[in-house]
Design a protein around this motif. Structure first.
Motif, mmCIF file in Angstrom:
data_model
loop_
_atom_site.group_PDB
_atom_site.id
_atom_site.type_symbol
_atom_site.label_atom_id
_atom_site.label_comp_id
_atom_site.label_asym_id
_atom_site.label_seq_id
_atom_site.Cartn_x
_atom_site.Cartn_y
_atom_site.Cartn_z
ATOM 1 N N GLY A 6 -12.154 45.982 -66.672
ATOM 2 C CA GLY A 6 -12.461 45.449 -65.300
ATOM 3 C C GLY A 6 -13.704 45.459 -64.823
ATOM 4 N N ARG A 7 -13.915 44.791 -63.744
ATOM 5 C CA ARG A 7 -15.146 44.914 -63.077
ATOM 6 C C ARG A 7 -15.589 46.252 -62.467
ATOM 7 N N GLU A 8 -14.556 46.764 -61.805
ATOM 8 C CA GLU A 8 -14.913 48.001 -61.107
ATOM 9 C C GLU A 8 -15.269 49.005 -62.246
ATOM 10 N N GLU A 9 -14.602 48.903 -63.352
ATOM 11 C CA GLU A 9 -14.881 49.877 -64.434
ATOM 12 C C GLU A 9 -16.421 49.738 -64.847
ATOM 13 N N VAL A 11 -18.790 48.226 -63.373
ATOM 14 C CA VAL A 11 -19.958 48.784 -62.509
ATOM 15 C C VAL A 11 -19.931 50.575 -62.427
ATOM 16 N N GLY A 12 -18.501 50.970 -62.301
ATOM 17 C CA GLY A 12 -18.722 52.390 -62.142
ATOM 18 C C GLY A 12 -19.293 53.425 -63.603
ATOM 19 N N GLU A 13 -19.060 52.757 -64.427
ATOM 20 C CA GLU A 13 -19.681 53.355 -65.742
ATOM 21 C C GLU A 13 -21.019 53.190 -66.088
ATOM 22 N N LEU A 33 -27.250 48.683 -58.770
ATOM 23 C CA LEU A 33 -25.770 48.273 -58.674
ATOM 24 C C LEU A 33 -25.439 47.372 -57.843
ATOM 25 N N ASN A 37 -23.719 43.705 -58.988
ATOM 26 C CA ASN A 37 -22.566 43.034 -58.301
ATOM 27 C C ASN A 37 -23.181 41.637 -57.824
ATOM 28 N N ASP A 41 -21.018 38.388 -59.207
ATOM 29 C CA ASP A 41 -20.636 37.371 -58.237
ATOM 30 C C ASP A 41 -20.786 36.064 -58.738
ATOM 31 N N GLY A 45 -17.215 37.584 -61.508
ATOM 32 C CA GLY A 45 -16.578 38.483 -62.016
ATOM 33 C C GLY A 45 -16.245 38.735 -63.427
#
Length: 297
Positions: A6-9, A11-13, A33, A37, A41, A45
């Motif tokens: 997923g997107r959050e993972e 960006v986080g990684e 970052l 993002n 966008d 995503g």
């Protein structure tokens, strides 16, 4: 976004990769970052279909929005880093960033002090108060060594080798280097360490060479205010921050006959191309002097 991640993972990684593996500064990580993002966008995503056409379309939109060339160059570098990382992680079947050309940021010539102005900046009379001793020492050391303001703030007392007249600096990428300095800087640092620093030392001071008025390690904002204030006392001196003293030190070294490779090592530049801008500064100053002085210029 991919069915696998997923997107959050993503960006986080990627952020963890930038901080831990690439050891980039907090400011750079935050900027990268934000760029990632913005790109995500643009593609709603989803990593699927992220190809060279999409990357160019996104960058073209940034250009039409009036983004500066330096911003476009950074975003291009960010995208190439991001797609390479995603490809290595198996989130992309191919790396489209390899096909993306490098945007070149405009590189205006930095303002520098004339040697006479630098001398005047460092010869402002002092009453010997702790703040004046500290300010004089850090100004002398900035100009003598050309270190970055972050490197100056990070100096500890033991980083000053008084016998060899060098300081030990931890630069970008945690690369350590030794930078020489002269007698004026040594005398100023000694006066601060003997007559000024002991009056400001607190439990929180640790081994920091330069302290704030409350005893903590000095911060970059304080150093910038010191530099701006001192330059304002010298007639005709351009307004600049600590990086201006770094530019001035490099330019004066080259004007004095230092070779480019030595200046590169002193400044801690990873690439000689970064150092070469100072040769342009020297040439422009020479041209200006020629136009002013030669009867047939």
């Amino acid at each position: 976004m991919s069915e696998v991640v997923g997107r959050e993972e993503v960006v986080g990684e990627f952020g963890r990769h930038l901080r831990i593996e690439r050891d980039l500064s907090q400011h750079t990580v935050r900027a990268y970052l934000a760029d990632v993002n913005s790109l995500l966008d643009h593609v709603d995503g989803r990593l699927e279909g992220l190809d060279i056409g999409v990357l160019r379309e996104w960058l073209a939109g940034q250009y039409r929005a009036g983004k500066a060339r330096a911003t476009l160059a950074r975003r291009t570098a960010c995208v190439r880093t991001f797609t390479a990382y995603c490809f290595r992680r198996g989130w992309l079947a191919a790396d489209p960033g390899l096909l993306l050309g490098s945007a070149k940021a405009a590189r205006p010539l930095p303002a520098v002090l004339a040697q006479e102005q630098a001398q005047a900046v460092l010869e402002v009379p002092s009453a010997g108060e702790p703040k004046e001793l500290r300010d004089q020492a850090l100004l002398e050391l900035l100009y003598a060594t050309g270190v970055r303001v972050s490197e100056l703030c990070a100096l500890d007392v033991d980083d000053v080798d008084r016998e060899r007249h060098v300081i030990r600096v931890l630069g970008k990428g945690r690369k350590e280097r030794s930078v020489p300095f002269g007698l004026p800087a040594l005398r100023a640092v000694d006066r601060w360490c003997i007559h000024g620093r002991p009056l400001w030392v607190r439990a929180r001071s640790g081994a920091a060479l330069f302290l704030g008025v409350r005893g903590g390690r000095i911060d970059a904002g304080t150093v910038r205010r010191v530099v701006h204030a001192r330059l304002a006392q010298v007639d005709g001196a351009p307004d600049m921050g600590p990086h201006g003293l770094r530019h001035s030190a490099a330019t004066h070294l080259l004007e004095g006959g230092a070779d480019l490779r030595s200046v590169q090592e002193l400044l801690g530049h990873a690439s000689l191309n970064t150092t070469q801008i100072y040769t342009h500064v020297s040439i422009e100053r020479l041209r200006a002097a020629y136009r002013q002085a030669h009867p047939r210029a």
